[in-house]
Design a protein around this motif. Structure first.
Motif, short mmCIF file in Angstrom:
data_model
loop_
_atom_site.label_atom_id
_atom_site.label_comp_id
_atom_site.label_asym_id
_atom_site.label_seq_id
_atom_site.Cartn_x
_atom_site.Cartn_y
_atom_site.Cartn_z
N VAL A 282 0.86 -1.18 0.00
CA VAL A 282 0.00 0.00 0.00
C VAL A 282 0.89 1.23 0.00
O VAL A 282 1.72 1.41 0.90
N THR A 283 0.72 2.05 -1.02
CA THR A 283 1.51 3.28 -1.10
C THR A 283 1.01 4.28 -0.07
O THR A 283 -0.19 4.48 0.08
N VAL A 284 1.93 4.88 0.64
CA VAL A 284 1.57 5.85 1.66
C VAL A 284 1.56 7.23 1.01
O VAL A 284 2.60 7.79 0.68
N TYR A 285 0.37 7.78 0.82
CA TYR A 285 0.22 9.12 0.26
C TYR A 285 0.06 10.18 1.35
O TYR A 285 0.43 11.33 1.15
N CYS A 286 -0.57 9.78 2.47
CA CYS A 286 -0.85 10.74 3.53
C CYS A 286 -0.95 9.98 4.85
O CYS A 286 -0.64 8.78 4.92
N GLU A 287 -1.39 10.65 5.89
CA GLU A 287 -1.50 10.03 7.19
C GLU A 287 -2.77 9.20 7.35
O GLU A 287 -2.85 8.36 8.24
N ASN A 288 -3.74 9.44 6.51
CA ASN A 288 -5.02 8.75 6.62
C ASN A 288 -4.93 7.36 5.98
O ASN A 288 -4.70 7.23 4.77
N GLU A 289 -5.15 6.33 6.79
CA GLU A 289 -4.97 4.97 6.31
C GLU A 289 -6.02 4.59 5.27
O GLU A 289 -5.71 3.96 4.25
N ALA A 290 -7.28 4.98 5.51
CA ALA A 290 -8.34 4.63 4.57
C ALA A 290 -8.08 5.26 3.21
O ALA A 290 -8.26 4.62 2.16
N ALA A 291 -7.66 6.52 3.19
CA ALA A 291 -7.36 7.19 1.92
C ALA A 291 -6.22 6.49 1.21
O ALA A 291 -6.25 6.31 -0.03
N ASN A 292 -5.18 6.09 1.94
CA ASN A 292 -4.06 5.37 1.33
C ASN A 292 -4.51 4.07 0.69
O ASN A 292 -4.07 3.72 -0.42
N LEU A 293 -5.39 3.35 1.38
CA LEU A 293 -5.87 2.07 0.85
C LEU A 293 -6.66 2.26 -0.45
O LEU A 293 -6.44 1.54 -1.43
N ILE A 294 -7.55 3.24 -0.47
CA ILE A 294 -8.36 3.48 -1.66
C ILE A 294 -7.50 4.01 -2.80
O ILE A 294 -7.59 3.54 -3.95
N LEU A 295 -6.66 4.98 -2.52
CA LEU A 295 -5.81 5.55 -3.56
C LEU A 295 -4.85 4.51 -4.13
O LEU A 295 -4.62 4.47 -5.35
N SER A 296 -4.30 3.66 -3.27
CA SER A 296 -3.39 2.61 -3.74
C SER A 296 -4.12 1.61 -4.62
O SER A 296 -3.60 1.18 -5.67
N SER A 297 -5.34 1.25 -4.21
CA SER A 297 -6.12 0.29 -4.99
C SER A 297 -6.41 0.82 -6.40
O SER A 297 -6.21 0.11 -7.39
#
Length: 422
Positions: A282-297
């Motif tokens: 999962v690429t880390v884009y920001c501090e928010n885990e849910a956002a990282n999961l969706i954006l990575s997907s």
């Protein structure tokens, strides 16, 4: 003398009948104080009626009935219910219900060949049973007051027209007894027109309700799918963390394979571990885990289709919207962007840029994607006549409106731009 006494009793009965129904149709909290006030108002109405009938002229008092009875009753109900329109409709509806007494009495007179005295007597006898029956229907009538003023007015059309018609053709004139076809057929015409308007209104309400239920069903489905996707990605990330935690054991195994000159087995093991870790990365884009999961997907989906996707996200762990709503917003926005880029007219996938951040307790999102296909708008919102399309846009609009935010959809220089602020 007997006929006069029966007529007087009937007048008292019909007045009490109308006052009781009017009060029952209104939204009044019947506290002990309110009951005392209603009793006082009733006595005042009877006093005004007595003055009109006995002090002025019995015949003339009948003409003034709207002034000495209905108008004070409306004012009394307005004072008790703190409403203006509905008390008027309640009194008019109660007046219409009073005609049931007269009509049932006329049937008895027609059957037994009686006169006015019999009619008044029958009206008195059926007053209480009919009142009890109508009071049971009062909650249903009272519920109409919770609707918009337009619906209330539509409900009150027939009682209002009948009230005016009855006084104009039966009290103030004798037009109703003249036998004119226009006069006789007027109320059936009004009832027919009101019935048709009612059907049209109900049809529109039903259609709107079905649309809302369909939209709610689609929203619930998308939220369920989005939450399930987040959970699946979380599980995948936990596996990656487990692999990292067990890295020492993996290295010991690989070292043992190399020491025993089992190089092929060591390489296969390294490849298998690398593939599993890469698949759950999962690429880390920001501090928010849910956002990282969706954006990575969606970044992986875009990459698989050869669509460049640039992400700039500055989101903290805590956001001014629920995690499921964040998931639906990002998922639908990116889903539509990927779909638009995959349908490029020249066959070359388009480019997607995502920018999202939180500032001063506000959430902002902007998604820009190349768009060569024409986009149709209705009231500033993109629409599509293809089956299954447009649901994502409705989901986005519904969530933003629920939070009291703003959204905008636009197309500039062959780029579709979605902006959200809430």
């Amino acid at each position: 003398m007997i006929a006069l006494a029966v007529d007087l009793c009937n007048s008292v009965a019909v007045t009490l009948f109308g006052i009781a129904l009017s009060a029952a149709f209104c939204n009044i909290h019947w506290t002990p104080k309110a009951k005392k006030r209603m009793l006082l108002y009733t006595l005042m109405i009877f006093c005004l009626s007595g003055i009109a009938y006995l002090g002025v002229d019995p015949g003339f008092g009948r003409y003034l009935y709207p002034l000495h009875t209905h108008l004070p009753l409306v004012l009394a109900l307005c004072s008790l219910s703190h409403e203006r329109l509905w008390p008027v409709i309640s009194v008019l509806t109660a007046y219409l219900c009073c005609q049931l007494r007269r009509w049932l009495a006329l049937i008895a007179v027609a059957i037994f060949s009686g006169g006015d005295t019999m009619q008044y007597a029958v009206e008195i006898i059926i007053t209480v049973p009919l009142l009890i029956l109508l009071l049971k229907a009062a909650p249903a009538i009272r519920s109409v007051s919770q609707y918009s003023r337009a619906v209330q007015c539509q409900f009150g059309i027939v009682p209002a027209v009948y009230y005016a018609f009855d006084y104009a053709t039966r009290v103030y004139t004798d037009l109703l007894f003249s036998g004119s076809a226009v006069v006789v057929e007027f109320m059936p015409f009004v009832c027919s027109a009101a019935y048709l308007l009612f059907l049209i209104h109900i049809s529109k309400e039903q259609h709107a309700r079905l649309r809302l239920e369909e939209l709610k069903s689609n929203l619930d489905l998308q939220v369920h799918q989005a939450v399930r996707e987040i959970e699946a990605l979380r599980i995948s990330q936990q596996k990656t963390r487990a692999y990292r935690h067990d890295l020492r054991h993996h290295l010991q195994y690989i070292t043992a394979c190399i020491e025993n000159e089992q190089y092929e087995q060591a390489l296969q093991y390294i490849h298998s571990i690398s593939e599993e870790i890469e698949a759950s990365r999962v690429t880390v884009y920001c501090e928010n885990e849910a956002a990282n999961l969706i954006l990575s997907s969606f970044a992986d989906r875009a990459k698989a289709q050869g669509i460049p996707l640039a992400v700039h996200a500055v989101l903290p762990n805590q956001l001014p919207l629920a995690e499921s709503d964040l998931c639906v917003l990002l998922s639908n926005a990116l889903e539509n962007a990927i779909h638009a880029c995959s349908e490029h007219a020249d066959g070359i996938p388009g480019h997607i840029e995502v920018q999202t951040y939180e500032k001063a307790g506000k959430f902002f999102l902007q998604v820009v994607n190349d768009c060569t296909q024409p986009v149709q708008f209705s009231h500033g919102v993109p629409v599509s006549d293809r089956a299954g399309h447009g649901i994502g846009v409705h989901s986005i609009c519904s969530i933003v409106e629920r939070y009291g935010g703003v959204y905008s959809f636009s197309v500039r220089n062959q780029q579709f731009i979605l902006r959200i602020s809430l």
